[in-house]
Design an enzyme around this catalytic site. Structure first.
Site, PDB file in Angstrom:
ATOM      1  N   HIS A 109       0.795  -1.223   0.000  1.00 27.33           N
ATOM      2  CA  HIS A 109       0.000   0.000   0.000  1.00 27.33           C
ATOM      3  C   HIS A 109       0.829   1.276   0.000  1.00 27.33           C
ATOM      4  CE1 HIS A 109       0.895  -0.098   4.282  1.00 27.33           C
ATOM      5  NE2 HIS A 109       0.534   1.165   4.335  1.00 27.33           N
TER       6      HIS A 109
HETATM    7  C1  UD1 Z   1      -2.365   5.305   5.928  1.00 29.69           C
HETATM    8  C2  UD1 Z   1      -1.148   5.680   6.764  1.00 29.69           C
HETATM    9  C3  UD1 Z   1      -0.139   4.537   6.738  1.00 29.69           C
HETATM   10  C4  UD1 Z   1      -0.768   3.236   7.159  1.00 29.69           C
HETATM   11  C5  UD1 Z   1      -1.967   2.969   6.275  1.00 29.69           C
HETATM   12  C6  UD1 Z   1      -2.648   1.679   6.649  1.00 29.69           C
HETATM   13  C7  UD1 Z   1      -0.550   8.055   6.790  1.00 29.69           C
HETATM   14  C8  UD1 Z   1       0.360   9.078   6.241  1.00 29.69           C
HETATM   15  N1  UD1 Z   1      -0.481   6.853   6.204  1.00 29.69           N
HETATM   16  O1  UD1 Z   1      -1.967   5.263   4.571  1.00 29.69           O
HETATM   17  O2  UD1 Z   1       0.910   4.838   7.624  1.00 29.69           O
HETATM   18  O3  UD1 Z   1       0.159   2.184   7.037  1.00 29.69           O
HETATM   19  O4  UD1 Z   1      -2.878   4.073   6.398  1.00 29.69           O
HETATM   20  O5  UD1 Z   1      -3.811   1.482   5.977  1.00 29.69           O
HETATM   21  O6  UD1 Z   1      -1.300   8.329   7.703  1.00 29.69           O
HETATM   22  N2  UD1 Z   1      -9.487   4.963   1.866  1.00 29.69           N
HETATM   23  C9  UD1 Z   1     -10.661   4.272   1.767  1.00 29.69           C
HETATM   24  N3  UD1 Z   1     -11.270   3.864   2.909  1.00 29.69           N
HETATM   25  C10 UD1 Z   1     -10.738   4.120   4.141  1.00 29.69           C
HETATM   26  C11 UD1 Z   1      -9.514   4.802   4.220  1.00 29.69           C
HETATM   27  C12 UD1 Z   1      -8.899   5.206   3.073  1.00 29.69           C
HETATM   28  O7  UD1 Z   1     -11.169   4.019   0.690  1.00 29.69           O
HETATM   29  O8  UD1 Z   1     -11.341   3.723   5.158  1.00 29.69           O
HETATM   30  C13 UD1 Z   1      -8.819   5.436   0.643  1.00 29.69           C
HETATM   31  C14 UD1 Z   1      -8.623   6.935   0.676  1.00 29.69           C
HETATM   32  O9  UD1 Z   1      -9.676   7.578   0.100  1.00 29.69           O
HETATM   33  C15 UD1 Z   1      -7.339   7.137  -0.061  1.00 29.69           C
HETATM   34  C16 UD1 Z   1      -6.591   5.836   0.114  1.00 29.69           C
HETATM   35  O10 UD1 Z   1      -7.522   4.883   0.616  1.00 29.69           O
HETATM   36  O11 UD1 Z   1      -7.568   7.308  -1.427  1.00 29.69           O
HETATM   37  C17 UD1 Z   1      -5.449   6.025   1.060  1.00 29.69           C
HETATM   38  O12 UD1 Z   1      -5.871   6.332   2.413  1.00 29.69           O
HETATM   39  P1  UD1 Z   1      -5.027   7.315   3.366  1.00 29.69           P
HETATM   40  O13 UD1 Z   1      -5.594   7.302   4.724  1.00 29.69           O
HETATM   41  O14 UD1 Z   1      -4.872   8.603   2.668  1.00 29.69           O
HETATM   42  O15 UD1 Z   1      -3.589   6.733   3.452  1.00 29.69           O
HETATM   43  P2  UD1 Z   1      -3.066   5.245   3.407  1.00 29.69           P
HETATM   44  O16 UD1 Z   1      -2.361   5.072   2.127  1.00 29.69           O
HETATM   45  O17 UD1 Z   1      -4.139   4.300   3.781  1.00 29.69           O
END
Ligand code: UD1
Length: 368
Positions: free
Chosen positions: A210
């Site tokens: 991820h």
């Molecule tokens: C975040 C954390 C990372 C952790 C990871 C685990 C930061 C900087 N990064 O990264 O350290 O290892 O989470 O999952 O805080 N999304 C969904 N549903 C959700 C959450 C997110 O669809 O419940 C989508 C968001 O819209 C986004 C993508 O997933 O497009 C990434 O989510 P985001 O929270 O921005 O960061 P992660 O890459 O998940």
């Protein structure tokens, strides 16, 4: 009574908070002085990324949900800061406990410290040295304004001491993620994919990816999947897909042979797979810790790690980001020559209790 905020925002936070809650509640039954308020920032909000963890780990419903949601790094941090500040202005706490390295960790630490509320950082002091990772910036900023550090490793202690932190503020207590793993290990559950694909313990690989550097560019993600598929000697490669990765993966169909894509798994199902995998291939930090504790070979597709003990003591090897490093390591695995690991010091399931014992002492001292 003293009120401490426990901040959780994203998937890897929930398992780090659970043992702290259990330890506070256990002390309350014995007349302890701490109360807690569980603050969910809403950084992760899906059922699969958040709610299922609350249910399986027996976490209480959050006392406050900031519902910050998705966005760029700055948008997320800003939304969390504005909403957490509002909460603290309306109802201040005596301490803010943040865990891990996600955006919520940094954002809430800044807000609390600016309002004069001390900050404790669980999993403080770890460093990858790689400033291109948002998590590393979160660690640096959080630790610059943390009062009390709860550390998981000697490497973390050393980083903090080198940064000039007084020894009295560093508490080497072990790893709350391991508390959660050991508590829940007898309850691991077979996920649907187990029967659907006729998986057999020790005869499949588990893959998680991820990190933006691994999954945002379709060519990079494709190269990993093709290399792993062709070096897996026909074994299924089970791939629970993080929402960030799903966006890129959609453009890669059809996927190489043997890659079995599934939804992000709840905690008990995910670790059922880890415990039975022949090896785990990952770019997560937390997964390398879980694999180490369960003695499962682990390959990390990153150039750096903030958890060197998983390599020096545990079952993890750092392969870097060049896919060509994967086939020789899989050959080593299939030939039965993977190193045997050991469990890092204090990763013993009692970290939550240690943290609460320290906090009771520190907060009481502060009042005298
Ligand atoms: C975040 C954390 C990372 C952790 C990871 C685990 C930061 C900087 N990064 O990264 O350290 O290892 O989470 O999952 O805080 N999304 C969904 N549903 C959700 C959450 C997110 O669809 O419940 C989508 C968001 O819209 C986004 C993508 O997933 O497009 C990434 O989510 P985001 O929270 O921005 O960061 P992660 O890459 O998940």
């Amino acid at each position: 009574m003293l009120l401490i905020d426990l901040v959780a925002g994203a998937r890897p936070n929930f398992m780090k908070i659970a043992p702290i809650i259990q330890a506070i509640e256990a002390r309350q039954r014995e007349g302890g002085i701490l109360r807690y308020r569980l603050v969910h920032t809403g950084q992760h909000y899906d059922r699969s990324m958040s709610d299922s963890f609350f249910e399986q780990l027996g976490l209480p419903a959050p006392d406050a949900n900031l519902e910050a949601g998705s966005g760029t790094q700055a948008e997320q941090a800003a939304a969390i800061m504005v909403r957490y500040e509002r909460l603290l202005l309306n109802a201040p706490s005596d301490l803010c406990v943040v865990v891990g390295d996600v955006t919520s960790t940094m954002a809430c630490a800044i807000v609390a410290q600016k309002l004069g509320i001390p900050v404790a950082h669980v999993e403080g002091g770890i460093r990858s040295g790689d400033w291109s990772m948002p998590e590393e910036i979160n660690r640096l900023v959080t630790d610059a304004i943390t009062n009390w550090f709860f550390t998981t490793s000697d490497a973390a202690n050393a980083h903090l001491r080198r940064a000039g932190v007084d020894a009295e503020r560093i508490f080497f207590v072990g790893n709350t993620m391991v508390d959660t793993l050991l508590t829940n290990r007898p309850r691991f559950l077979a996920p649907g994919v187990w029967a659907e694909h006729g998986l057999v313990a020790g005869q499949f690989l588990l893959l998680t990816l991820h990190r933006p550097s691994n999954v945002d560019d379709p060519a990079i993600l494709r190269a990993y999947l093709e290399t792993i598929s062709s070096a897996a000697r026909g074994r299924p490669v089970v791939f629970p897909v993080h929402p960030r990765t799903a966006k890129t993966l959609a453009s890669l169909a059809p996927l190489p042979n043997g890659i079995v894509v599934i939804e992000p798994q709840p905690y008990l199902e995910f670790n059922y797979l880890v415990e039975r995998a022949q090896a785990v291939i990952t770019d997560s930090g937390g997964v390398t810790e879980e694999a180490t504790v369960m003695g499962i070979p682990c390959m990390t597709l990153r150039d750096t790690t903030e958890r060197p003990e998983t390599v020096e003591l545990g079952t993890n090897e750092l392969l870097g980001s060049d896919p060509s490093r994967i086939p020789p390591m899989l050959d080593l695995l299939f030939d039965g020559r993977w190193k045997v690991g050991s469990i890092p010091p204090l990763w013993d399931g009692k970290t939550g209790e240690r943290i609460i014992a320290v906090l009771e002492r520190q907060l009481t001292l502060g009042r005298k």
